[in-house]
Design a protein around this motif. Sequence first.
Motif, PDB file in Angstrom:
ATOM      1  N   ASN A  83      31.071  37.775  40.539  1.00 20.36           N
ATOM      2  CA  ASN A  83      31.112  37.811  39.082  1.00 20.36           C
ATOM      3  C   ASN A  83      32.508  38.137  38.562  1.00 20.36           C
ATOM      4  O   ASN A  83      33.251  38.910  39.174  1.00 20.36           O
ATOM      5  N   ILE A  84      32.849  37.552  37.421  1.00 20.46           N
ATOM      6  CA  ILE A  84      34.140  37.830  36.791  1.00 20.46           C
ATOM      7  C   ILE A  84      34.308  39.326  36.561  1.00 20.46           C
ATOM      8  O   ILE A  84      35.391  39.889  36.764  1.00 20.46           O
ATOM      9  N   SER A  85      33.236  39.974  36.146  1.00 19.77           N
ATOM     10  CA  SER A  85      33.308  41.398  35.810  1.00 19.77           C
ATOM     11  C   SER A  85      33.580  42.274  37.027  1.00 19.77           C
ATOM     12  O   SER A  85      33.952  43.444  36.873  1.00 19.77           O
ATOM     13  N   ALA A  86      33.423  41.730  38.237  1.00 21.22           N
ATOM     14  CA  ALA A  86      33.673  42.506  39.453  1.00 21.22           C
ATOM     15  C   ALA A  86      35.138  42.438  39.888  1.00 21.22           C
ATOM     16  O   ALA A  86      35.521  43.099  40.858  1.00 21.22           O
ATOM     17  N   THR A  87      35.945  41.647  39.191  1.00 19.02           N
ATOM     18  CA  THR A  87      37.360  41.526  39.552  1.00 19.02           C
ATOM     19  C   THR A  87      38.052  42.881  39.485  1.00 19.02           C
ATOM     20  O   THR A  87      37.925  43.612  38.497  1.00 19.02           O
ATOM     21  N   SER A  88      38.796  43.206  40.544  1.00 16.00           N
ATOM     22  CA  SER A  88      39.500  44.491  40.627  1.00 16.00           C
ATOM     23  C   SER A  88      40.818  44.263  41.353  1.00 16.00           C
ATOM     24  O   SER A  88      40.828  43.817  42.505  1.00 16.00           O
ATOM     25  N   ILE A  89      41.934  44.543  40.688  1.00 19.11           N
ATOM     26  CA  ILE A  89      43.260  44.321  41.247  1.00 19.11           C
ATOM     27  C   ILE A  89      43.782  45.621  41.840  1.00 19.11           C
ATOM     28  O   ILE A  89      43.881  46.641  41.152  1.00 19.11           O
ATOM     29  N   ASN A  90      44.134  45.592  43.114  1.00 22.15           N
ATOM     30  CA  ASN A  90      44.717  46.740  43.800  1.00 22.15           C
ATOM     31  C   ASN A  90      46.207  46.463  43.978  1.00 22.15           C
ATOM     32  O   ASN A  90      46.618  45.703  44.857  1.00 22.15           O
ATOM     33  N   ALA A  91      47.033  47.062  43.097  1.00 22.22           N
ATOM     34  CA  ALA A  91      48.469  46.798  43.127  1.00 22.22           C
ATOM     35  C   ALA A  91      49.130  47.375  44.370  1.00 22.22           C
ATOM     36  O   ALA A  91      50.126  46.835  44.869  1.00 22.22           O
ATOM     37  N   THR A  92      48.593  48.459  44.877  1.00 19.75           N
ATOM     38  CA  THR A  92      49.177  49.091  46.071  1.00 19.75           C
ATOM     39  C   THR A  92      48.923  48.269  47.322  1.00 19.75           C
ATOM     40  O   THR A  92      49.830  48.058  48.147  1.00 19.75           O
ATOM     41  N   ASP A  93      47.698  47.787  47.465  1.00 26.11           N
ATOM     42  CA  ASP A  93      47.340  46.974  48.630  1.00 26.11           C
ATOM     43  C   ASP A  93      46.608  45.723  48.146  1.00 26.11           C
ATOM     44  O   ASP A  93      45.385  45.721  47.992  1.00 26.11           O
ATOM     45  N   PRO A  94      47.354  44.629  47.840  1.00 27.90           N
ATOM     46  CA  PRO A  94      46.731  43.415  47.288  1.00 27.90           C
ATOM     47  C   PRO A  94      45.605  42.863  48.151  1.00 27.90           C
ATOM     48  O   PRO A  94      44.704  42.200  47.632  1.00 27.90           O
ATOM     49  N   SER A  95      45.621  43.141  49.451  1.00 31.16           N
ATOM     50  CA  SER A  95      44.567  42.613  50.317  1.00 31.16           C
ATOM     51  C   SER A  95      43.204  43.208  49.985  1.00 31.16           C
ATOM     52  O   SER A  95      42.174  42.666  50.377  1.00 31.16           O
TER      53      SER A  95
END
Length: 971
Positions: free
Chosen positions: A572-584
Amino acid sequence: MFTKAIFALLLCIVGLSAHAQSVLVSGLVTDKLTKQPIPGVGITVKGTTSGTATDANGRYSFSTSQKAPFTLVISFVGYTSVEREITGNTNGITTELEPTAILGQEVVISASRTPERILESPVTIERIGASAIKELPGASFYDAITNLKGVEASTQSLTFKSINTRGFNSNGNTRFNQFIDGMDNQAPGLNFSVGNIIGLSELDVDNVELLPGASSALYGAGGINGTLLMTSKNPFKYPGASFQFKTGVNHVNDDNSAVQQFNQLDVRVAKAWNRFGFKATFSYLQAKDWYGSDARNFDRINNTVIPGDRLSDPNYDGVNVYGDEVSQNMRNLVQGSIEPAVRAGILAASGGAFNPKTVLDNVPAGASYATYLSTINGLPIPAALKQAASTQYLPFYFGLKNPSVLPNQAISRDGYDEVNLVDYNTKSLKTSGSLNYKITSTIEAIAQLTWGSGTSVYTGTDRYSLRNFSIGQYKLELKGEDFFLRGYTTQERSGDSYISSILGVSINEVSSPNSTWFPAYIGNYIGARLANQTPEASHGIARTAANKTGRGRFLPGSAEFENAKRQIMNTNISATSINATDPSKSVYGARFDDKSNLYHYEGMYNFTNVLNNVVEFQVGASSRLYQLRSGGTIFDDIGKDLNINEYGAFAQLGKKLFNEKFKLTLAGRYDKSTNFEGRFTPRVTGVLTVAQNNNIRVSYQTGYRNPTTQNQYIDLSVLGGATRLIGGLPGSIEKYELYSRPGVLRKNYIAYLASAAASPTNTGDASLLVPYTFDPKGLRPESVKSYELGYKGLISKQLLVDAYGYYNTYKDFITAVTLFRDGSTFSIPVNAEGNVDTYGAALGLDYLLGKYTLSGNVSYNEIGDLPNDYDNDFNTPKIRYNLGLANREIIKNLGFNVQYRWQDKYYWFSSFAAGNVPAFSTFDAQVNLKIPSVNSMVKIGGANILNKYYVTSFGNPAVGALYYIAYTFNP
């Protein structure tokens, strides 16, 4: 409370029906030549709404409050109508109808919500009956609607077509209502009328009635430009079993695909006993969809097509290419980057050629630092900056002052063609069923369900891949000759649907995050330029190097691509979560999860018979509840329920005057919605009979529509994250601080960018960034005043003429503004200032020449002056016309039908893309052979048989020919 009121109204209705003294009328209708019974013949008491239709055995019976003497009107398309004077016995009336082709005798209901001849309709109306539907040349009955006078369409895919009249066409048309058996088939959450993705099986279509223009006075909010009513077959009138199998091919001579097969199966079973009847239908279609393959370069800031492709334009953005919407300005990114990681990435990618330490180590003996730099590019460096070299500032200063090394150039990521992201395996499964019970001869109770699921492609602000999308509609209805009372619910489920551009962007992020890709590009470009490569070659070197960062660019069809695609499209779009420290560890989703519902209750009573036909008088009321449930994937509804209530009531009074030569009708409706003030919409119509079967009509109609559910509450990132759609209610605007930190309009932002590009310091004129101020009255419903003058007449029983002209004035027209702020783009619905005027005319001719029917129509539409800052989305060609030639039996049992359609070029504007749509023409044709011995028909035909690929609206796929052969049993 509302349920109790409905129950009380039901008791009153049944009581009124039971109280009126009734007379039973019954009889048989047969074909004069074959002596066979004719099913579906219309029987009405002249001057009243009392009547019925014959069953499969040609028999009929109904009750009427009329006392003898009275006149029965017995009519059926393809036969000469008969009027029978009833003076005594009302039972066992036998009537023979003579086959012929009489024009203008069809009985319609939608124009006044009461039966009347189409010739006497007070407003423009178009109709396709059951007998005509069997012999239409198009691939489906829904496609044939485009041949009606004044109709325009936007084809987004093989099974998704938006119908419209009188301008302002759009992909998800919210100014045009569609009803199936009285149920609104607009998706309550996704906001598009689902057309015939999920609708009627062709075998179950009784008739289609189209009302161009405003119709709010009778049908409520929406329908500001038109209303389409599709009615299915009643099991009492159409019992029996039938099926149809259609197979064919499309994608003939298509550069995108080999020839593909098309298959469709339709089945209908119905049975009627004395009081009980039922029906069940099933339809399944499977085909390969049309391809969205427009690869032209599109400038989304200026909203226009520009020259260039991926090789020649570093900022290329293809119309039907997704993922390349993500763009950064090289110089701005460097200048604005304060994160050490970004600068370090650029320095490292330059291969040391732009590293300050390397520069200092290579200063020739005896040469000054500034002199050395000047030997590279001739730019003097202030002495005060010599000591700053170790801080890594000097190289950026150096590059910003040297356009040949670091240009003022936007660059975009590589995108993916639509074919690699969208599911083109079109499927459509439609089922329906009803249980019908006749309480009396004229009162019928109906329990009906319609459910469908499909895979298709829809164009809104983005290209949406609708996978396993479904809608269910469930209805209970009680109706009689003078009333109806119904309640139904629409249950929408988005299934596995997702947004194509978000998918493309997310695959890029998984392969190489933007935070890695852009610095690598810029650094490699700088390194190439300092190594004396040309700008063109440097861009190629930079892109190749950037595409190798991270996990490397995923190529379509590779295991990495398919795995990432599968993961993202099912998240789901709403589950998108960006981890800037560890993009993986970042999570990306493109799927929306809509489970919105609509509950609608309405009723109407026609008091005309109670009032002994002195006047025609009708009243009705309705109530709607929208439940918006998207889990944050479409609406701003995470952790909260969004509900919208709407209420309305109408009344209509009609009277024939001047020896029944003129009929005047007055109607009015009041509606109220949760978030908006109530609205009153009046209607005045007049029909003057100037000669037998010749009538002039004049009407003043008003219409309105509330902002859609998305207009009110949407919160969605589209176009690869380049734009965020937000609702126009104060809560949505406040959420993004657009009152306190306003954005600027597109034209102002474009002017600012132009001033920056012309400045040697890359500094724009800040005075051009004029803050946008929202209307203090807030978002409001849109309304229209429509004036129409028309004529419909039958000349010598061979020529039917229908002509009209109209003038519309829209107020508070709902449009959208695009605001730019701090690198973010917002699209918000607002009301245009001032009025928007449109006008047009149309002429239709039908001529009988022996057994041949010649038909033609032409329509003209135009828009007047536009308010300031209004983007013209009239989206309608000035001229379009249709020509037809048909013969149901050119020789025994062999018939044909040919239709030609042409429309002029025009400009299309939408939130997805804008550009010119070329003029196009199509030929549809079919030849059919009836086989009476087995009650069957074979039809061979095709749509767009000359296979000239065309587009109906900018950004949508090109449509080619579809050739088919169909076998129908018991048509």
